[in-house]
Design a protein around this motif. Structure first.
Motif, PDB file in Angstrom:
ATOM      1  N   ASP A   1       0.861  -1.174   0.000  1.00 38.90           N
ATOM      2  CA  ASP A   1       0.000   0.000   0.000  1.00 38.90           C
ATOM      3  C   ASP A   1       0.902   1.230   0.000  1.00 38.90           C
ATOM      4  O   ASP A   1       2.067   1.160   0.398  1.00 38.90           O
ATOM      5  N   GLU A   2       0.379   2.353  -0.461  1.00 39.65           N
ATOM      6  CA  GLU A   2       1.163   3.589  -0.491  1.00 39.65           C
ATOM      7  C   GLU A   2       0.406   4.703   0.215  1.00 39.65           C
ATOM      8  O   GLU A   2      -0.821   4.732   0.202  1.00 39.65           O
ATOM      9  N   ILE A   3       1.185   5.596   0.798  1.00 41.75           N
ATOM     10  CA  ILE A   3       0.632   6.801   1.421  1.00 41.75           C
ATOM     11  C   ILE A   3       1.714   7.881   1.365  1.00 41.75           C
ATOM     12  O   ILE A   3       2.903   7.559   1.378  1.00 41.75           O
ATOM     13  N   THR A   4       1.298   9.123   1.289  1.00 46.03           N
ATOM     14  CA  THR A   4       2.261  10.231   1.322  1.00 46.03           C
ATOM     15  C   THR A   4       1.780  11.252   2.338  1.00 46.03           C
ATOM     16  O   THR A   4       0.592  11.595   2.367  1.00 46.03           O
ATOM     17  N   VAL A   5       2.697  11.693   3.183  1.00 46.33           N
ATOM     18  CA  VAL A   5       2.387  12.742   4.155  1.00 46.33           C
ATOM     19  C   VAL A   5       3.073  14.020   3.716  1.00 46.33           C
ATOM     20  O   VAL A   5       4.044  13.987   2.953  1.00 46.33           O
ATOM     21  N   GLN A   6       2.583  15.141   4.198  1.00 44.54           N
ATOM     22  CA  GLN A   6       3.173  16.423   3.806  1.00 44.54           C
ATOM     23  C   GLN A   6       4.652  16.496   4.142  1.00 44.54           C
ATOM     24  O   GLN A   6       5.469  16.893   3.333  1.00 44.54           O
TER      25      GLN A   6
END
Length: 141
Positions: free
Chosen positions: A63-68
């Motif tokens: 899974d992928e996620i990006t935070v600021q």
């Protein structure tokens, strides 16, 4: 700005050996600007890893996620549930981001997916001039 490049896929696959659930965590600042670790790069890396692990018969849930910013707690708080579900977090932030995730979530296994190369000044789109190495021996004065 911190400039980085993605580690070779073979090196990343070795870091993920034995894991079934992987969270690819991108960072929305420096490494996004240098095209190494933003949301687009997280999606590309996640897709590449899904294909590579299926081809070698060792498919993983990726899974992928990006935070600021990976280097600030308030942004990391938003991904706590996703980190808790993963066997390993593959950070595609700079070394500070990798360490911040590991410190903020001490129960998580966190591995780096990038090599930070230098601090740079943008000269043109996608082109940086090295202006520092964060070596602790600054002689600019």
């Amino acid at each position: 700005m911190i400039v980085a490049e993605r580690k070779p896929i073979e090196e990343i696959e070795q870091e993920l050996e034995g894991c079934r659930k992987v969270l690819v965590a991108g960072c929305g600042t420096c490494v996004t600007v240098c095209f190494a670790g933003g949301s687009k790069e997280a999606a590309i890396l996640g897709s590449s890893l899904r294909m590579a692990t299926k081809l070698d018969g060792n498919g993983k849930a990726i899974d992928e996620i990006t935070v600021q910013r990976q280097c600030e707690w308030e942004y990391l708080d938003t991904i706590a549930d996703r980190v808790a579900e993963a066997d390993v977090v593959l950070s595609i932030g700079c070394g500070i981001g990798v360490q911040a995730i590991a410190e903020h979530f001490p129960e998580a296994v966190v591995v780096p997916g990038l090599n930070a190369t230098f601090m740079g000044l943008p000269e043109a789109q996608g082109v940086w001039d090295e202006r520092g190495a964060a070596c602790g021996q600054c002689v600019l004065g």
